[in-house]
Design an enzyme around this catalytic site. Structure first.
Site, PDB file in Angstrom:
ATOM      1  N   LYS A  13       0.836  -1.205   0.000  1.00 17.08           N
ATOM      2  CA  LYS A  13       0.000   0.000   0.000  1.00 17.08           C
ATOM      3  C   LYS A  13       0.874   1.259   0.000  1.00 17.08           C
ATOM      4  O   LYS A  13       0.646   2.177  -0.793  1.00 17.08           O
ATOM      5  CB  LYS A  13      -0.925   0.020   1.233  1.00 17.08           C
ATOM      6  CG  LYS A  13      -1.854  -1.189   1.321  1.00 17.08           C
ATOM      7  CD  LYS A  13      -2.778  -1.119   2.519  1.00 17.08           C
ATOM      8  CE  LYS A  13      -2.085  -1.191   3.859  1.00 17.08           C
ATOM      9  NZ  LYS A  13      -1.366  -2.465   4.105  1.00 17.08           N
ATOM     10  N   ARG A  88      -9.744   1.060   8.741  1.00 15.04           N
ATOM     11  CA  ARG A  88      -9.184  -0.231   9.090  1.00 15.04           C
ATOM     12  C   ARG A  88     -10.225  -1.150   9.704  1.00 15.04           C
ATOM     13  O   ARG A  88      -9.932  -2.279  10.040  1.00 15.04           O
ATOM     14  CB  ARG A  88      -8.071  -0.003  10.102  1.00 15.04           C
ATOM     15  CG  ARG A  88      -6.745  -0.556   9.642  1.00 15.04           C
ATOM     16  CD  ARG A  88      -5.684  -0.196  10.643  1.00 15.04           C
ATOM     17  NE  ARG A  88      -4.504  -0.942  10.384  1.00 15.04           N
ATOM     18  CZ  ARG A  88      -3.527  -0.567   9.574  1.00 15.04           C
ATOM     19  NH1 ARG A  88      -3.597   0.561   8.907  1.00 15.04           N
ATOM     20  NH2 ARG A  88      -2.480  -1.328   9.421  1.00 15.04           N
ATOM     21  N   ARG A 127      11.744  -5.780   4.827  1.00 11.18           N
ATOM     22  CA  ARG A 127      11.486  -4.348   4.658  1.00 11.18           C
ATOM     23  C   ARG A 127      12.435  -3.499   5.496  1.00 11.18           C
ATOM     24  O   ARG A 127      12.704  -3.781   6.647  1.00 11.18           O
ATOM     25  CB  ARG A 127      10.058  -4.008   5.077  1.00 11.18           C
ATOM     26  CG  ARG A 127       9.868  -2.479   5.119  1.00 11.18           C
ATOM     27  CD  ARG A 127       8.471  -2.019   5.196  1.00 11.18           C
ATOM     28  NE  ARG A 127       7.699  -2.626   6.248  1.00 11.18           N
ATOM     29  CZ  ARG A 127       6.395  -2.470   6.348  1.00 11.18           C
ATOM     30  NH1 ARG A 127       5.745  -1.751   5.456  1.00 11.18           N
ATOM     31  NH2 ARG A 127       5.733  -3.035   7.316  1.00 11.18           N
ATOM     32  N   ARG A 163      11.212  -1.796  11.095  1.00  5.33           N
ATOM     33  CA  ARG A 163      10.124  -1.426  12.004  1.00  5.33           C
ATOM     34  C   ARG A 163       9.986  -2.466  13.117  1.00  5.33           C
ATOM     35  O   ARG A 163      10.068  -3.667  12.848  1.00  5.33           O
ATOM     36  CB  ARG A 163       8.812  -1.344  11.223  1.00  5.33           C
ATOM     37  CG  ARG A 163       8.631  -0.014  10.531  1.00  5.33           C
ATOM     38  CD  ARG A 163       7.466   0.074   9.594  1.00  5.33           C
ATOM     39  NE  ARG A 163       6.225  -0.563   9.991  1.00  5.33           N
ATOM     40  CZ  ARG A 163       5.096  -0.486   9.290  1.00  5.33           C
ATOM     41  NH1 ARG A 163       5.075   0.221   8.171  1.00  5.33           N
ATOM     42  NH2 ARG A 163       4.012  -1.082   9.693  1.00  5.33           N
ATOM     43  N   ARG A 174      -0.556  -9.039  13.310  1.00  4.27           N
ATOM     44  CA  ARG A 174      -1.127  -8.037  12.400  1.00  4.27           C
ATOM     45  C   ARG A 174      -1.992  -8.712  11.344  1.00  4.27           C
ATOM     46  O   ARG A 174      -3.046  -8.201  10.966  1.00  4.27           O
ATOM     47  CB  ARG A 174       0.001  -7.221  11.739  1.00  4.27           C
ATOM     48  CG  ARG A 174       0.626  -6.221  12.704  1.00  4.27           C
ATOM     49  CD  ARG A 174       1.966  -5.728  12.201  1.00  4.27           C
ATOM     50  NE  ARG A 174       1.891  -4.981  10.969  1.00  4.27           N
ATOM     51  CZ  ARG A 174       2.938  -4.770  10.172  1.00  4.27           C
ATOM     52  NH1 ARG A 174       4.126  -5.260  10.482  1.00  4.27           N
ATOM     53  NH2 ARG A 174       2.788  -4.068   9.067  1.00  4.27           N
TER      54      ARG A 174
HETATM   55  P1  AP5 Z   1       4.832  -1.552   1.814  1.00  9.11           P
HETATM   56  O1  AP5 Z   1       4.529  -0.734   0.609  1.00  9.11           O
HETATM   57  O2  AP5 Z   1       5.502  -0.888   2.959  1.00  9.11           O
HETATM   58  O3  AP5 Z   1       3.520  -2.334   2.289  1.00  9.11           O
HETATM   59  P2  AP5 Z   1       2.259  -1.822   3.117  1.00  9.11           P
HETATM   60  O4  AP5 Z   1       1.067  -2.512   2.575  1.00  9.11           O
HETATM   61  O5  AP5 Z   1       2.227  -0.321   3.146  1.00  9.11           O
HETATM   62  O6  AP5 Z   1       2.619  -2.440   4.526  1.00  9.11           O
HETATM   63  P3  AP5 Z   1       2.499  -1.846   5.998  1.00  9.11           P
HETATM   64  O7  AP5 Z   1       3.197  -2.863   6.855  1.00  9.11           O
HETATM   65  O8  AP5 Z   1       2.988  -0.436   6.094  1.00  9.11           O
HETATM   66  O9  AP5 Z   1       0.981  -1.871   6.209  1.00  9.11           O
HETATM   67  P4  AP5 Z   1       0.190  -1.908   7.522  1.00  9.11           P
HETATM   68  O10 AP5 Z   1      -1.170  -1.620   7.048  1.00  9.11           O
HETATM   69  O11 AP5 Z   1       0.377  -3.140   8.318  1.00  9.11           O
HETATM   70  O12 AP5 Z   1       0.903  -0.776   8.415  1.00  9.11           O
HETATM   71  P5  AP5 Z   1       0.596   0.776   8.687  1.00  9.11           P
HETATM   72  O13 AP5 Z   1       1.872   1.480   8.579  1.00  9.11           O
HETATM   73  O14 AP5 Z   1      -0.569   1.261   7.907  1.00  9.11           O
HETATM   74  O15 AP5 Z   1       5.716  -2.807   1.322  1.00  9.11           O
HETATM   75  C1  AP5 Z   1       6.231  -3.742   2.239  1.00  9.11           C
HETATM   76  C2  AP5 Z   1       7.628  -4.200   1.749  1.00  9.11           C
HETATM   77  O16 AP5 Z   1       7.476  -4.879   0.502  1.00  9.11           O
HETATM   78  C3  AP5 Z   1       8.619  -3.037   1.471  1.00  9.11           C
HETATM   79  O17 AP5 Z   1       9.907  -3.484   1.791  1.00  9.11           O
HETATM   80  C4  AP5 Z   1       8.506  -2.797  -0.038  1.00  9.11           C
HETATM   81  O18 AP5 Z   1       9.718  -2.276  -0.585  1.00  9.11           O
HETATM   82  C5  AP5 Z   1       8.227  -4.205  -0.532  1.00  9.11           C
HETATM   83  N1  AP5 Z   1       7.377  -4.232  -1.721  1.00  9.11           N
HETATM   84  C6  AP5 Z   1       6.279  -3.468  -1.972  1.00  9.11           C
HETATM   85  N2  AP5 Z   1       5.745  -3.799  -3.156  1.00  9.11           N
HETATM   86  C7  AP5 Z   1       6.514  -4.820  -3.650  1.00  9.11           C
HETATM   87  C8  AP5 Z   1       6.466  -5.600  -4.838  1.00  9.11           C
HETATM   88  N3  AP5 Z   1       5.499  -5.422  -5.764  1.00  9.11           N
HETATM   89  N4  AP5 Z   1       7.396  -6.565  -5.009  1.00  9.11           N
HETATM   90  C9  AP5 Z   1       8.358  -6.780  -4.083  1.00  9.11           C
HETATM   91  N5  AP5 Z   1       8.472  -6.057  -2.942  1.00  9.11           N
HETATM   92  C10 AP5 Z   1       7.554  -5.095  -2.728  1.00  9.11           C
HETATM   93  O19 AP5 Z   1       0.117   0.718  10.208  1.00  9.11           O
HETATM   94  C11 AP5 Z   1       1.007   0.338  11.235  1.00  9.11           C
HETATM   95  C12 AP5 Z   1       0.268   0.281  12.559  1.00  9.11           C
HETATM   96  O20 AP5 Z   1      -0.274   1.588  12.894  1.00  9.11           O
HETATM   97  C13 AP5 Z   1      -0.949  -0.646  12.623  1.00  9.11           C
HETATM   98  O21 AP5 Z   1      -0.573  -1.997  12.884  1.00  9.11           O
HETATM   99  C14 AP5 Z   1      -1.721  -0.023  13.792  1.00  9.11           C
HETATM  100  O22 AP5 Z   1      -1.128  -0.371  15.018  1.00  9.11           O
HETATM  101  C15 AP5 Z   1      -1.535   1.464  13.559  1.00  9.11           C
HETATM  102  N6  AP5 Z   1      -2.559   2.048  12.694  1.00  9.11           N
HETATM  103  C16 AP5 Z   1      -2.378   2.577  11.450  1.00  9.11           C
HETATM  104  N7  AP5 Z   1      -3.539   2.996  10.945  1.00  9.11           N
HETATM  105  C17 AP5 Z   1      -4.477   2.743  11.889  1.00  9.11           C
HETATM  106  C18 AP5 Z   1      -5.881   2.937  11.931  1.00  9.11           C
HETATM  107  N8  AP5 Z   1      -6.550   3.456  10.882  1.00  9.11           N
HETATM  108  N9  AP5 Z   1      -6.544   2.544  13.045  1.00  9.11           N
HETATM  109  C19 AP5 Z   1      -5.891   2.009  14.105  1.00  9.11           C
HETATM  110  N10 AP5 Z   1      -4.554   1.787  14.126  1.00  9.11           N
HETATM  111  C20 AP5 Z   1      -3.860   2.157  13.022  1.00  9.11           C
END
Ligand code: AP5
Length: 232
Positions: A13, A88, A127, A163, A174
């Site tokens: 994402k 979410r 990552r 992270r 997660r």
């Molecule tokens: P990346 O693009 O970073 O993936 P992502 O889907 O953004 O993964 P996240 O782990 O950031 O998502 P998440 O939803 O768990 O965490 P968030 O930060 O929102 O890619 C991942 C890796 O793969 C990278 O190394 C990238 O280079 C690689 N990659 C990407 N595309 C690729 C491809 N096509 N091929 C190969 N490699 C590739 O949230 C974190 C925490 O915050 C949550 O757990 C929660 O505690 C809190 N939080 C956030 N939002 C809320 C909310 N709305 N409500 C409550 N708590 C919240």
């Protein structure tokens, strides 16, 4: 262009939102990044969020609602945005509907990135993120030119960090939380005619092309021309 990106942790994402930000010249609004910035800055939000984020648990809905409302009201979001990490759960989906309806800014698309668990674990365990500019890397599929150093931010290059919530036990939690609480949003947005599911496997450019095709081929969303919160 007002888009929500949905999908499991590690589906790409953040990576695709960064691509879309450049393509559509709209801000990438990532609630995960906002929370990590608050944690790094040691604000009261950061102190409240740290233990939850590190354990893979959600920050309370009312806290997230205030954060997202404040961000969407910034002038740069008037002409569009890519929202990553919010909503979410269904309650957050309802909150977003209400916020956007009040602002007269209905969503255009909701893109669900679909990826299997083995690839999720591979992506998350490798990552790395620049501690200075936040640019995403992967140790094998998107490595930096210089080991452990960011290519993208101005010198001196930032250090690449792992992270805390990318530890294997937290990734498992997660994924569990995602399935239980976030995956039902697919039906929530399908009912509104907004959902486009995209295969998130393969190279970043391939996924980007699939997203573009999905957006171009989208029929007019059912909720267009009426409040974003409108029920089908
Ligand atoms: P990346 O693009 O970073 O993936 P992502 O889907 O953004 O993964 P996240 O782990 O950031 O998502 P998440 O939803 O768990 O965490 P968030 O930060 O929102 O890619 C991942 C890796 O793969 C990278 O190394 C990238 O280079 C690689 N990659 C990407 N595309 C690729 C491809 N096509 N091929 C190969 N490699 C590739 O949230 C974190 C925490 O915050 C949550 O757990 C929660 O505690 C809190 N939080 C956030 N939002 C809320 C909310 N709305 N409500 C409550 N708590 C919240």
């Amino acid at each position: 262009m007002r888009v929500v990106l949905l999908g499991p942790p590690g589906a790409g994402k953040g990576t695709q939102a960064a691509v879309m930000r450049e393509r559509y010249r709209v801000p990438h609004i990532s609630t995960g990044d906002m929370l990590r910035e608050a944690i790094a800055a040691g604000t009261s939000l950061g102190s409240q969020a740290k233990a939850l984020v590190d354990a893979g648990q959600f920050v309370p809905d009312d806290v997230m609602a205030g954060l997202v409302k404040q961000r969407l009201e910034q002038p740069d979001a008037e002409d569009g945005f890519v929202l990553d990490g919010y909503p979410r759960n269904e309650a957050q989906g309802e909150t977003l509907d209400g916020l956007l309806a009040a602002m007269g800014l209905p969503l255009d698309h909701v893109v669900m990135l679909d990826l299997d668990d083995a690839e999720i674990v591979r992506r998350l365990s490798g990552r790395r993120t620049c501690g200075t500019c936040g640019a995403p890397y992967h140790v094998s599929s998107a490595p930096p030119r210089q080991d452990g150093r960011c290519d993208r931010c101005a010198p001196p290059a930032g250090t690449l960090l792992q992270r805390p919530d990318d530890r294997e036990d937290v990734v498992t939690e997660r994924l569990r939380v995602y399935r239980e609480r976030t995956a039902p949003l697919a039906d929530f947005y399908r009912r509104r005619g907004l959902l486009r599911t995209v295969d998130a496997s393969g190279a970043v450019g391939e996924v980007e092309r699939r997203i573009l095709a999905a957006l171009a081929g989208s029929p007019a969303p059912a909720s267009r021309g009426r409040a974003a919160g409108g029920r089908p």
